[in-house]
Design a protein around this motif. Structure first.
Motif, short mmCIF file in Angstrom:
data_model
loop_
_atom_site.label_atom_id
_atom_site.label_comp_id
_atom_site.label_asym_id
_atom_site.label_seq_id
_atom_site.Cartn_x
_atom_site.Cartn_y
_atom_site.Cartn_z
N PHE A 179 2.02 1.87 -3.72
CA PHE A 179 1.02 1.81 -4.80
C PHE A 179 0.95 3.10 -5.61
O PHE A 179 1.03 3.07 -6.85
N THR A 180 0.81 4.24 -4.95
CA THR A 180 0.62 5.50 -5.67
C THR A 180 1.82 5.84 -6.54
O THR A 180 1.66 6.24 -7.70
N ARG A 181 3.02 5.67 -6.00
CA ARG A 181 4.21 5.98 -6.81
C ARG A 181 4.31 5.01 -7.99
O ARG A 181 4.60 5.44 -9.11
N TRP B 79 1.91 3.42 -9.51
CA TRP B 79 0.88 3.78 -10.49
C TRP B 79 1.36 4.96 -11.33
O TRP B 79 1.21 4.98 -12.55
N GLY B 80 1.94 5.96 -10.69
CA GLY B 80 2.46 7.11 -11.41
C GLY B 80 3.57 6.74 -12.39
O GLY B 80 3.65 7.30 -13.49
N LYS C 51 1.65 4.45 -15.41
CA LYS C 51 0.43 4.85 -16.14
C LYS C 51 0.73 5.24 -17.58
O LYS C 51 -0.09 5.03 -18.47
N THR D 44 0.83 -1.22 0.00
CA THR D 44 0.00 0.00 0.00
C THR D 44 0.85 1.26 0.00
O THR D 44 0.47 2.26 -0.61
#
Length: 171
Positions: free
Chosen positions: A53-55, A57-58, A61, A50
């Motif tokens: 995840f955000t990094r 995804w960035g 993408k 968790t």
């Protein structure tokens, strides 16, 4: 899915491996010839925690714009709780857990590929690919080879980075 498609993936989490994935693996995958070979026929599956995840995804993408579909899957926190954090001293019983998520991910990915009738390539966040690696991989398949092993050279990044860095695509 299907004949001619390639599934590749790996687990990747934590700053150290996200940095390697960003600085070495991804730029080598998106070289013009590699991306051209993978576009429209590659599905990348990445397992992460968790916190990462955000990094991740960035970072990934933009691959979908280039024709590589992406799937990010969370490793349950209950599983991550058993992964040793920091250095492990020899003899520490946690040493046995050091690579078990890698093994499980490899198994899951291989089954995913088989069920989707896709070829499989085990990715690693610190892999670096030659500019024409994937076109050549598909060319070997196209001349009738049923299976292709993944040969590679292993190196310790702490001692090899000075030799690797001049060749890295820094896009």
């Amino acid at each position: 899915r299907g004949e001619g498609a390639l599934l590749m993936g790996c687990p990747v989490w934590g700053k150290k491996y996200l940095d390697r994935f960003q600085n070495y693996c991804l730029p080598s995958i998106v070289s013009a010839k590699n991306l051209g070979a993978l576009a429209g026929r590659c599905h990348m599956v990445l397992f992460t925690d968790t916190d990462s995840f955000t990094r991740l995804w960035g970072l990934t993408k933009g691959l979908e714009v280039g024709g590589i579909s992406i799937q990010l899957l969370l490793i349950p926190s209950e599983v991550m709780a058993h992964v040793p954090q920091g250095p492990i001293k020899p003899g520490d019983p946690r040493e046995l857990n050091k690579y078990w998520i890698l093994g499980v991910a490899g198994n899951v990915l291989l089954q995913m590929a088989g069920r989707a009738h896709m070829a499989f390539h085990m990715l690693q966040p610190d892999h670096i690919y030659a500019e024409e690696y994937f076109p050549n991989l598909f060319a070997l398949r196209d001349v009738g080879h049923e299976a292709i092993t993944q040969p590679g050279i292993s190196a310790d990044i702490t001692t090899a980075w000075k030799d690797i860095e001049p060749y890295r695509d820094k896009k």
